[in-house]
Design a protein around this motif. Structure first.
Motif, PDB file in Angstrom:
ATOM      1  N   VAL A 218       0.833  -1.207   0.000  1.00 15.66           N
ATOM      2  CA  VAL A 218       0.000   0.000   0.000  1.00 15.66           C
ATOM      3  C   VAL A 218       0.863   1.250   0.000  1.00 15.66           C
ATOM      4  O   VAL A 218       0.619   2.209  -0.743  1.00 15.66           O
ATOM      5  CB  VAL A 218      -0.947  -0.004   1.225  1.00 15.66           C
ATOM      6  CG1 VAL A 218      -1.669   1.335   1.347  1.00 15.66           C
ATOM      7  CG2 VAL A 218      -1.962  -1.139   1.129  1.00 15.66           C
ATOM      8  N   LYS A 219       1.905   1.243   0.823  1.00 20.31           N
ATOM      9  CA  LYS A 219       2.752   2.428   0.979  1.00 20.31           C
ATOM     10  C   LYS A 219       3.434   2.822  -0.329  1.00 20.31           C
ATOM     11  O   LYS A 219       3.536   4.009  -0.669  1.00 20.31           O
ATOM     12  CB  LYS A 219       3.817   2.166   2.056  1.00 20.31           C
ATOM     13  CG  LYS A 219       4.720   3.365   2.341  1.00 20.31           C
ATOM     14  CD  LYS A 219       5.886   2.986   3.241  1.00 20.31           C
ATOM     15  CE  LYS A 219       5.448   2.521   4.598  1.00 20.31           C
ATOM     16  NZ  LYS A 219       6.609   2.289   5.500  1.00 20.31           N
ATOM     17  N   TYR A 220       3.910   1.823  -1.091  1.00 23.91           N
ATOM     18  CA  TYR A 220       4.706   2.110  -2.286  1.00 23.91           C
ATOM     19  C   TYR A 220       3.927   1.962  -3.588  1.00 23.91           C
ATOM     20  O   TYR A 220       4.509   1.872  -4.662  1.00 23.91           O
ATOM     21  CB  TYR A 220       5.944   1.221  -2.302  1.00 23.91           C
ATOM     22  CG  TYR A 220       6.808   1.415  -1.075  1.00 23.91           C
ATOM     23  CD1 TYR A 220       7.319   2.668  -0.760  1.00 23.91           C
ATOM     24  CD2 TYR A 220       7.095   0.347  -0.224  1.00 23.91           C
ATOM     25  CE1 TYR A 220       8.092   2.852   0.376  1.00 23.91           C
ATOM     26  CE2 TYR A 220       7.875   0.529   0.909  1.00 23.91           C
ATOM     27  CZ  TYR A 220       8.364   1.780   1.206  1.00 23.91           C
ATOM     28  OH  TYR A 220       9.133   1.975   2.324  1.00 23.91           O
ATOM     29  N   SER A 221       2.587   1.909  -3.479  1.00 23.64           N
ATOM     30  CA  SER A 221       1.741   1.834  -4.679  1.00 23.64           C
ATOM     31  C   SER A 221       1.081   3.190  -4.923  1.00 23.64           C
ATOM     32  O   SER A 221       0.787   3.928  -3.978  1.00 23.64           O
ATOM     33  CB  SER A 221       0.654   0.770  -4.515  1.00 23.64           C
ATOM     34  OG  SER A 221       1.221  -0.531  -4.498  1.00 23.64           O
ATOM     35  N   VAL A 267      13.384   4.988  -1.494  1.00 22.47           N
ATOM     36  CA  VAL A 267      12.219   5.217  -0.622  1.00 22.47           C
ATOM     37  C   VAL A 267      12.608   5.944   0.654  1.00 22.47           C
ATOM     38  O   VAL A 267      11.895   5.896   1.650  1.00 22.47           O
ATOM     39  CB  VAL A 267      11.537   3.871  -0.280  1.00 22.47           C
ATOM     40  CG1 VAL A 267      11.008   3.198  -1.527  1.00 22.47           C
ATOM     41  CG2 VAL A 267      12.496   2.938   0.464  1.00 22.47           C
ATOM     42  N   SER A 268      13.753   6.602   0.643  1.00 22.87           N
ATOM     43  CA  SER A 268      14.231   7.284   1.854  1.00 22.87           C
ATOM     44  C   SER A 268      13.294   8.391   2.318  1.00 22.87           C
ATOM     45  O   SER A 268      13.290   8.759   3.495  1.00 22.87           O
ATOM     46  CB  SER A 268      15.630   7.864   1.607  1.00 22.87           C
ATOM     47  OG  SER A 268      15.606   8.763   0.510  1.00 22.87           O
ATOM     48  N   SER A 269      12.469   8.913   1.410  1.00 24.66           N
ATOM     49  CA  SER A 269      11.532   9.975   1.783  1.00 24.66           C
ATOM     50  C   SER A 269      10.286   9.428   2.484  1.00 24.66           C
ATOM     51  O   SER A 269       9.527  10.178   3.105  1.00 24.66           O
ATOM     52  CB  SER A 269      11.104  10.761   0.532  1.00 24.66           C
ATOM     53  OG  SER A 269      10.451   9.911  -0.402  1.00 24.66           O
ATOM     54  N   GLN A 270      10.076   8.092   2.405  1.00 28.37           N
ATOM     55  CA  GLN A 270       8.924   7.465   3.038  1.00 28.37           C
ATOM     56  C   GLN A 270       9.259   7.114   4.487  1.00 28.37           C
ATOM     57  O   GLN A 270      10.400   6.786   4.808  1.00 28.37           O
ATOM     58  CB  GLN A 270       8.525   6.189   2.287  1.00 28.37           C
ATOM     59  CG  GLN A 270       8.010   6.425   0.878  1.00 28.37           C
ATOM     60  CD  GLN A 270       6.576   6.922   0.873  1.00 28.37           C
ATOM     61  OE1 GLN A 270       5.907   6.941   1.896  1.00 28.37           O
ATOM     62  NE2 GLN A 270       6.111   7.336  -0.293  1.00 28.37           N
ATOM     63  N   PRO A 271       8.277   7.188   5.396  1.00 26.42           N
ATOM     64  CA  PRO A 271       8.533   6.819   6.790  1.00 26.42           C
ATOM     65  C   PRO A 271       8.817   5.324   6.930  1.00 26.42           C
ATOM     66  O   PRO A 271       8.231   4.508   6.223  1.00 26.42           O
ATOM     67  CB  PRO A 271       7.238   7.213   7.513  1.00 26.42           C
ATOM     68  CG  PRO A 271       6.191   7.168   6.450  1.00 26.42           C
ATOM     69  CD  PRO A 271       6.879   7.603   5.186  1.00 26.42           C
ATOM     70  N   GLY A 272       9.708   4.971   7.816  1.00 26.60           N
ATOM     71  CA  GLY A 272      10.020   3.560   8.047  1.00 26.60           C
ATOM     72  C   GLY A 272      11.430   3.384   8.553  1.00 26.60           C
ATOM     73  O   GLY A 272      12.276   4.278   8.402  1.00 26.60           O
ATOM     74  N   PHE A 273      11.696   2.217   9.180  1.00 23.27           N
ATOM     75  CA  PHE A 273      13.007   1.930   9.743  1.00 23.27           C
ATOM     76  C   PHE A 273      13.629   0.656   9.192  1.00 23.27           C
ATOM     77  O   PHE A 273      14.665   0.204   9.665  1.00 23.27           O
ATOM     78  CB  PHE A 273      12.914   1.828  11.278  1.00 23.27           C
ATOM     79  CG  PHE A 273      12.501   3.105  11.947  1.00 23.27           C
ATOM     80  CD1 PHE A 273      13.388   4.157  12.071  1.00 23.27           C
ATOM     81  CD2 PHE A 273      11.218   3.267  12.430  1.00 23.27           C
ATOM     82  CE1 PHE A 273      13.022   5.344  12.676  1.00 23.27           C
ATOM     83  CE2 PHE A 273      10.831   4.452  13.040  1.00 23.27           C
ATOM     84  CZ  PHE A 273      11.728   5.490  13.160  1.00 23.27           C
TER      85      PHE A 273
END
Length: 316
Positions: A218-221, A267-273
């Motif tokens: 979902v996040k990357y679509s 995807v560094s601009s997306q939230p996540g660890f």
């Protein structure tokens, strides 16, 4: 004179022979003693308490001390397990206590957004929603990190239905998908074995793992895209396949995305660890399964979770 020399030579040769015999005898005894000691050490490493002869021999002293070490190690291991269970319970309790009011805050803020508010009030409601979503995200990541640090993934596989786990996992991302107008489609079951959609898995942890895969999809679509979920049943494994229409993963990175804390520069601009997919791999590996990924940049990603159809024992 020559007789004396011969006698001395014979005495010397006899002494050498005696010394050589003694040396070989002592070497043999030492070798046997070392072998016995190594065997005791191996048993101690295996956590075995050994029979002790209560006498004054060195052998009894060594065995008694090894048994003491084993008892101390067992005591500390039991204490660590108790502390781990306590921390696990505490984390679960804190997560529940925080996320319940947080969910309510997001609900109330959403209801406020539906009211006819002034421009300033509407902006404040939007900020409440944004900050609540951030807090919810960080709480989820914190819990995942704690599971990894404390080795709290306790897997207990049992006979369960893959489709039921898919239903539960889809519920975890339903709201996020709706916000992006993404449709999650169940594309049927491809049954190739008598097991159908039944497999051996820990339902709670497998739902968590599949939820992480769906969350990434979902996040990357892009908005208004589609995510297809299907079950493929083989003789030895049941495969849960998630296919999205997202940004894709570079070929050189497909073997890295399941490493702990790995995040692509794309995807560094997306939230996540970088914890979610690591958790996926760990959960599947510990219950006799595995995960595969196929992807092309700009053409989406297919993630396949393979779950065993045979009874398995947790690997850790």
């Amino acid at each position: 004179m020559s007789g004396c020399v011969i006698a001395i030579g014979m005495m010397y040769a006899g002494c050498v022979a005696v010394c050589l015999f003694i040396w070989r005898y002592r070497e043999k005894r030492m070798s046997k003693a070392y072998q016995n000691l190594l065997q005791r050490l191996d048993r101690a490493i295996g956590g075995e308490i050994q029979d002790t002869a209560y006498d004054e021999s060195m052998d009894a002293a060594v065995t008694e001390r090894l048994n003491r070490v084993v008892r101390i190690e067992k005591m500390y291991r039991e204490r660590i397990e108790q502390e781990r269970d306590a921390v696990k319970s505490l984390i679960a309790d804190i997560s529940h206590q925080v996320r319940t009011p947080l969910t309510n805050m997001m609900l109330y803020a959403g209801l406020l957004q539906e009211k006819q508010l002034g421009r300033e009030e509407q902006a404040l409601a939007d900020k409440i929603i944004t900050q609540s979503e951030k807090l919810d995200f960080f709480m989820k990541e914190l819990v995942k990190s704690a599971y990894m640090e404390q080795e709290m993934i306790a897997i207990h596989p049992e006979f369960t239905d893959a489709e039921e786990m898919i239903d539960l996992s889809c519920q975890l991302v339903e709201l996020t998908a709706m916000k992006k107008s993404i449709q999650i489609v169940r594309s049927g079951v491809d049954v190739r074995s008598v097991h159908g959609t039944k497999c051996y898995a820990d339902k709670r942890w497998t739902v968590e793992a599949l939820g992480n895969v769906l969350e990434n999809a979902v996040k990357y679509s892009p908005d208004a895209s589609q995510i297809a979920v299907r079950v493929i049943s083989y003789d030895s494994f049941v495969c849960i396949q998630v296919q999205d229409e997202g940004i894709g993963i570079r070929e050189e990175e497909q073997g890295l995305i399941f490493e702990r804390f790995y995040r692509s520069k794309e995807v560094s601009s997306q939230p996540g660890f970088g914890i979610g997919l690591y958790l996926v791999r760990e959960v599947l590996a510990r219950q006799g399964g595995y995960v595969k990924v196929r992807s092309q940049i700009g053409e989406g990603t297919i993630v396949q979770l393979f779950l065993s159809t045979q009874p398995v024992t947790a690997a850790f």
